[in-house]
Design an enzyme around this catalytic site. Structure first.
Site, PDB file in Angstrom:
ATOM      1  N   LYS A  94     -29.125  52.965 -18.793  1.00 18.98           N
ATOM      2  CA  LYS A  94     -29.827  53.011 -20.086  1.00 18.98           C
ATOM      3  C   LYS A  94     -30.331  54.564 -19.894  1.00 18.98           C
ATOM      4  CE  LYS A  94     -33.537  53.618 -21.628  1.00 18.98           C
ATOM      5  NZ  LYS A  94     -33.672  54.862 -22.627  1.00 18.98           N
TER       6      LYS A  94
ATOM      7  N   GLY B   6     -31.152  53.025 -26.158  1.00 15.45           N
ATOM      8  CA  GLY B   6     -32.252  52.534 -26.898  1.00 15.45           C
ATOM      9  C   GLY B   6     -33.423  52.973 -26.234  1.00 15.45           C
TER      10      GLY B   6
ATOM     11  N   GLY C 108     -37.094  53.309 -24.150  1.00 14.52           N
ATOM     12  CA  GLY C 108     -37.517  53.067 -22.738  1.00 14.52           C
ATOM     13  C   GLY C 108     -38.548  51.834 -22.517  1.00 14.52           C
TER      14      GLY C 108
ATOM     15  N   GLY D 156     -35.244  49.904 -21.710  1.00 11.74           N
ATOM     16  CA  GLY D 156     -35.521  50.249 -20.379  1.00 11.74           C
ATOM     17  C   GLY D 156     -36.334  49.316 -19.549  1.00 11.74           C
TER      18      GLY D 156
ATOM     19  N   GLU E 246     -36.623  58.805  -8.561  1.00 12.78           N
ATOM     20  CA  GLU E 246     -36.613  60.439  -8.771  1.00 12.78           C
ATOM     21  C   GLU E 246     -37.598  60.861  -9.839  1.00 12.78           C
ATOM     22  OE1 GLU E 246     -35.049  62.413  -6.704  1.00 12.78           O
ATOM     23  OE2 GLU E 246     -33.479  60.956  -5.775  1.00 12.78           O
TER      24      GLU E 246
ATOM     25  N   CYS F 177     -36.841  69.253 -12.917  1.00 11.86           N
ATOM     26  CA  CYS F 177     -37.824  68.581 -11.913  1.00 11.86           C
ATOM     27  C   CYS F 177     -38.178  69.231 -10.768  1.00 11.86           C
ATOM     28  CB  CYS F 177     -37.390  67.258 -11.641  1.00 11.86           C
ATOM     29  SG  CYS F 177     -35.692  67.024 -11.123  1.00 11.86           S
TER      30      CYS F 177
ATOM     31  N   GLU G 166     -47.492  68.770 -13.618  1.00 20.79           N
ATOM     32  CA  GLU G 166     -46.014  69.256 -14.051  1.00 20.79           C
ATOM     33  C   GLU G 166     -46.026  69.670 -15.391  1.00 20.79           C
ATOM     34  OE1 GLU G 166     -42.719  66.555 -14.166  1.00 20.79           O
ATOM     35  OE2 GLU G 166     -41.395  67.869 -13.036  1.00 20.79           O
TER      36      GLU G 166
HETATM   37  P1  NAD Z   1     -39.727  59.127 -18.901  1.00 20.01           P
HETATM   38  O1  NAD Z   1     -40.116  58.551 -17.795  1.00 20.01           O
HETATM   39  O2  NAD Z   1     -40.374  59.251 -20.123  1.00 20.01           O
HETATM   40  O3  NAD Z   1     -38.171  58.358 -19.386  1.00 20.01           O
HETATM   41  C1  NAD Z   1     -37.303  58.360 -18.338  1.00 20.01           C
HETATM   42  C2  NAD Z   1     -36.335  57.205 -18.492  1.00 20.01           C
HETATM   43  O4  NAD Z   1     -37.138  56.106 -18.600  1.00 20.01           O
HETATM   44  C3  NAD Z   1     -35.687  57.233 -20.063  1.00 20.01           C
HETATM   45  O5  NAD Z   1     -34.335  56.645 -20.199  1.00 20.01           O
HETATM   46  C4  NAD Z   1     -36.811  56.324 -20.763  1.00 20.01           C
HETATM   47  O6  NAD Z   1     -36.341  55.649 -22.016  1.00 20.01           O
HETATM   48  C5  NAD Z   1     -36.917  55.263 -19.697  1.00 20.01           C
HETATM   49  N1  NAD Z   1     -38.264  54.382 -19.730  1.00 20.01           N
HETATM   50  C6  NAD Z   1     -39.442  55.157 -20.498  1.00 20.01           C
HETATM   51  N2  NAD Z   1     -40.221  53.891 -20.344  1.00 20.01           N
HETATM   52  C7  NAD Z   1     -39.707  52.975 -19.599  1.00 20.01           C
HETATM   53  C8  NAD Z   1     -40.387  51.584 -19.228  1.00 20.01           C
HETATM   54  N3  NAD Z   1     -41.467  51.042 -19.534  1.00 20.01           N
HETATM   55  N4  NAD Z   1     -39.483  50.869 -18.526  1.00 20.01           N
HETATM   56  C9  NAD Z   1     -38.144  51.286 -18.312  1.00 20.01           C
HETATM   57  N5  NAD Z   1     -37.665  52.284 -18.703  1.00 20.01           N
HETATM   58  C10 NAD Z   1     -38.354  53.388 -19.440  1.00 20.01           C
HETATM   59  O7  NAD Z   1     -39.451  60.605 -18.456  1.00 20.01           O
HETATM   60  P2  NAD Z   1     -38.677  61.883 -19.445  1.00 20.01           P
HETATM   61  O8  NAD Z   1     -39.664  62.294 -20.321  1.00 20.01           O
HETATM   62  O9  NAD Z   1     -37.380  61.296 -19.929  1.00 20.01           O
HETATM   63  O10 NAD Z   1     -38.381  62.842 -18.106  1.00 20.01           O
HETATM   64  C11 NAD Z   1     -39.121  64.021 -17.771  1.00 20.01           C
HETATM   65  C12 NAD Z   1     -39.475  63.635 -16.540  1.00 20.01           C
HETATM   66  O11 NAD Z   1     -38.724  63.289 -15.661  1.00 20.01           O
HETATM   67  C13 NAD Z   1     -40.461  64.707 -16.030  1.00 20.01           C
HETATM   68  O12 NAD Z   1     -41.512  64.328 -15.237  1.00 20.01           O
HETATM   69  C14 NAD Z   1     -39.455  65.274 -14.669  1.00 20.01           C
HETATM   70  O13 NAD Z   1     -39.778  65.709 -13.710  1.00 20.01           O
HETATM   71  C15 NAD Z   1     -38.976  63.940 -14.256  1.00 20.01           C
HETATM   72  N6  NAD Z   1     -37.424  64.069 -13.636  1.00 20.01           N
HETATM   73  C16 NAD Z   1     -37.308  64.048 -12.430  1.00 20.01           C
HETATM   74  C17 NAD Z   1     -36.301  64.222 -11.724  1.00 20.01           C
HETATM   75  C18 NAD Z   1     -35.932  64.020 -10.335  1.00 20.01           C
HETATM   76  O14 NAD Z   1     -34.614  63.931  -9.798  1.00 20.01           O
HETATM   77  N7  NAD Z   1     -36.784  63.983  -9.556  1.00 20.01           N
HETATM   78  C19 NAD Z   1     -35.169  64.726 -12.526  1.00 20.01           C
HETATM   79  C20 NAD Z   1     -35.246  64.926 -14.067  1.00 20.01           C
HETATM   80  C21 NAD Z   1     -36.464  64.572 -14.484  1.00 20.01           C
END
Ligand code: NAD
Length: 472
Positions: free
Chosen positions: A170, A201, A203, A207, A245, A279, A379
Site C-alpha cells: 500500500k 488508496g 492510509g 492502509g 522505519e 528521514c 522533525e
Molecule cells: P504517514 O505516516 O502519514 O504515511 C506513511 C504511509 O502510511 C502512507 O502509505 C499512508 O497512506 C499510510 N497510512 C496513513 N495512516 C495509516 C493508518 N492509520 N494505518 C495504516 N497505514 C496508514 O507518513 P508520510 O507523511 O507519508 O511520510 C513522512 C514521514 O515518514 C516522516 O515523518 C519521515 O521521517 C518518515 N519516514 C521515515 C523513513 C525511515 O526510513 N525511517 C523513511 C521515509 C520517511
C-alpha cells in the site's frame, strides 16, 4: 505518464471494488497528472488472499531461483529508469537530476543486491545437534511513504521476496504512479501470480485495513511516528511481527580541528537533498563555540546554491515540497522557530520569490537554536538547517542524544579515530564519519522512536525470516 484505473492483484490489473479515486497532483504547478483508485477493505482482502494462496509455492521455490526473478526485476527497473525518474519528478517534485541518480538509480542497485543475497544467503545452519532453518515469515504488508517512493518500496519488497515471503503493497497516496510503475516491472520480471500485489488508496482506509488484516503475518511500515505507533499497536494486539522505519532529527557534530568548510557545506547539501524530505537528514548542525559564527556564515553562503526552481529543469537543485500540507507544516515550524527566539539567518516562512504557484518553500538556516526549542526537537521534513552551539564534547553528546529520535548522525574531526570514538557514544542507527558515503548493504534503521527493525543488506533480509530448529 501511466495511471492504471485498477489494482495489481494475483498477477493482473483488475478493477477496484469501489468507485472512489484519488488525484495525483504535480507539486510544481498544482496540475492533476493522474487519477488512481482508492482501495477499500475489499480490495485489501482480495490482495491478501492472493498473497496467501501464492505463499506455499513461493516459499518452497529454491532461493537461487527467487534470486533469478529478482535479477529480472532489477533489469526491468533498469530498463525503465528514465520513466521512473520522470514519474518521481512529476508526482514528488524532485529535481530530475536527483531523480535519475537517486530515486531511479538506487532501487536498481538494491534489487540487484537482493538478487545476489537470495542466491548466497545461508538459509540453513548447523548448531550442535540442530539444523536451524531460516524460513519466510509469510504474507508481508508493506506500507510506504512518498519521500523516496521507489526506494522505500524496493527496500521492503525485494528482501521480502528474496526471503520467500509474498507481499501486499500500500504505497503513499501522494506518489501512487511510481508504485504502479513498479508493479509493471514486477509483471515484466515474470514473478508467479499473487507473489506481489498492489492496492492504492488512503492510509486511513486501505492502509489500516491492510495493517489489521488477519491474513498478514508481518507489517513493514515506513512513515510518521504517529501512524507507526497505531500500526504497531494493532500488530501487537494480533501478535504479528512489525518493522517500523519512522522519523528522525539527526545531528551532525563538528569537533574542533575538523575541516569546517567541508563539514558545513556537506551538511547543508545533505539537508537540501530532496528538499529536506529525507528521514535521515542531518538537520541539527552542532559546532563548538569557538568556530560557531564562522560555521553560521559558511552555512548561509552554502544555502545560496539551492534556488527553488522547476524540478523538470536539469539545472534545478531544489524543487517544491510534495504537497500543500507539507508546505504548511514546514512554514509552520519556521514561524515557530522565529517565535521561540532562534536567529533567522537565511530564508523564512514566505514563498520564494517568483514561486508563488507550486508548493515551494525557502531554504532556511537558523542559528542560536537551543535544545529546548521545538525546531531542535521535532522533525520538520523540509530544507531547514538548525545550527547549535556547544562548549565541550560532553555537551555536544548530550545535545546530539537529546531527542526522542535516533536514526542517523554524522561526526567530523581531524582524524577518523576521534570521530569514531564520539560516534560510538551516539544513540542512533547510523553515523557518517568525516563525510562517509551511504552504504546500500549496511543496516539502516532507528534507535529509540526512530523505529524497530532494519532495512537493506543481509540485516534487511533477516527481518523477513523466522527460525525453525530440527534436533538430531
Ligand atoms: P504517514 O505516516 O502519514 O504515511 C506513511 C504511509 O502510511 C502512507 O502509505 C499512508 O497512506 C499510510 N497510512 C496513513 N495512516 C495509516 C493508518 N492509520 N494505518 C495504516 N497505514 C496508514 O507518513 P508520510 O507523511 O507519508 O511520510 C513522512 C514521514 O515518514 C516522516 O515523518 C519521515 O521521517 C518518515 N519516514 C521515515 C523513513 C525511515 O526510513 N525511517 C523513511 C521515509 C520517511
Amino acid at each position: 505518464m501511466i495511471a492504471h484505473d485498477g489494482m495489481y492483484i494475483d498477477g493482473s490489473w483488475r478493477p477496484a471494488a469501489g468507485r472512489d479515486t484519488t488525484e495525483v497532483v504535480n507539486p510544481a504547478d498544482e496540475q492533476v497528472i493522474g487519477v488512481v483508485p482508492a482501495g477499500t477493505a475489499e480490495d485489501v482482502d482480495a490482495a491478501v488472499r492472493a498473497a496467501r494462496a501464492a505463499l506455499p509455492a513461493w516459499a518452497a521455490t529454491p532461493p537461487a531461483r527467487r534470486g533469478e526473478h529478482l535479477a529480472a526485476l532489477r533489469d526491468a527497473l533498469a530498463a525503465r529508469q528514465e520513466e521512473v525518474a520522470a514519474t518521481v519528478t512529476a508526482e514528488l517534485g524532485s529535481p530530475i537530476g536527483f531523480a535519475r541518480r537517486v530515486h531511479a538509480g538506487v532501487p536498481v542497485a538494491v534489487a540487484g543486491s537482493y538478487a545476489e543475497l537470495a542466491a548466497e544467503h545461508a538459509f540453513e545452519e548447523r548448531i550442535g545437534n540442530s539444523t536451524v532453518l531460516h524460513e519466510p515469515v509469510g504474507v508481508v504488508a508493506a506500507i510506504t511513504p512518498w519521500n523516496y517512493p521507489l526506494h522505500q518500496i524496493v527496500a521492503k519488497v525485494a528482501p521480502a521476496l528474496a526471503a520467500g515471503c509474498t507481499v501486499v503493497l500500500k504505497p503513499a497516496e501522494d506518489t501512487p504512479l511510481t508504485a504502479q510503475l513498479f508493479a509493471e516491472c514486477v509483471a515484466d520480471a515474470g514473478f508467479p501470480a499473487g507473489v506481489f500485489n498492489l492496492v492504492t488508496g488512503l492510509g486511513e482506509v486501505a492502509g489500516r485495513a491492510l495493517a489489521e488484516h488477519g491474513g498478514v503475518d508481518l507489517v513493514s511500515f515506513t512513515g510518521s511516528t504517529a501512524v507507526g505507533r497505531s500500526v504497531a499497536a494493532a500488530a501487537g494486539a494480533a501478535i504479528k511481527r512489525v518493522a517500523l522505519e519512522l522519523g528522525g532529527k539527526s545531528a551532525c557534530v563538528v569537533l574542533p580541528g575538523a575541516d569546517l568548510t567541508r563539514a558545513v557545506t556537506t551538511t547543508v547539501a545533505d539537508v537540501m537533498r530532496n528538499a529536506g524530505q529525507s528521514c535521515n537528514a542531518l538537520t541539527r548542525l552542532l559546532v563548538h563555540a569557538d568556530h560557531y559564527e564562522e560555521a553560521v556564515r559558511i552555512a548561509a553562503e552554502a544555502v545560496q546554491d539551492y534556488v527553488p526552481g522547476d524540478p523538470a529543469d536539469p539545472a534545478t537543485r531544489m524543487g517544491p515540497l510534495v504537497s500543500a500540507a507539507q508546505r504548511e507544516r514546514v512554514t509552520g515550524y519556521v514561524t515557530r522557530g522565529i517565535e521561540e527566539g532562534a536567529r533567522l539567518v537565511v530564508g523564512g516562512p514566505g514563498a520564494p520569490e517568483g514561486r508563488e504557484k507550486g508548493h515551494y518553500v525557502r531554504p532556511t538556516v537558523f542559528a542560536d537554536v537551543t535544545p529546548g526549542m521545538t525546531i531542535a526537537q521535532e522533525e520538520i521534513f523540509g530544507p531547514v538547517v538548525c545550527v547549535m552551539r556547544y562548549e565541550d564534547e560532553e555537551e555536544a553528546l548530550r545535545i546530539a542524544n537529546g531527542t526522542v529520535y535516533g536514526l542517523a548522525g554524522a561526526v567530523w574531526a581531524q582524524d577518523e579515530e576521534r570521530a569514531a570514538a564520539f560516534a560510538r557514544r551516539m544513540d542512533t542507527g547510523q553515523v557518517d564519519i568525516n563525510g562517509g558515503r551511504f552504504n546500500l548493504l549496511a543496516p539502516f534503521g532507528g534507535h529509540k522512536q526512530s523505529g524497530i527493525g532494519r532495512e537493506l543488506g543481509v540485516h534487511g533480509l533477516t527481518e523477513y525470516l523466522q527460525t525453525k530448529s530440527l534436533q538430531f
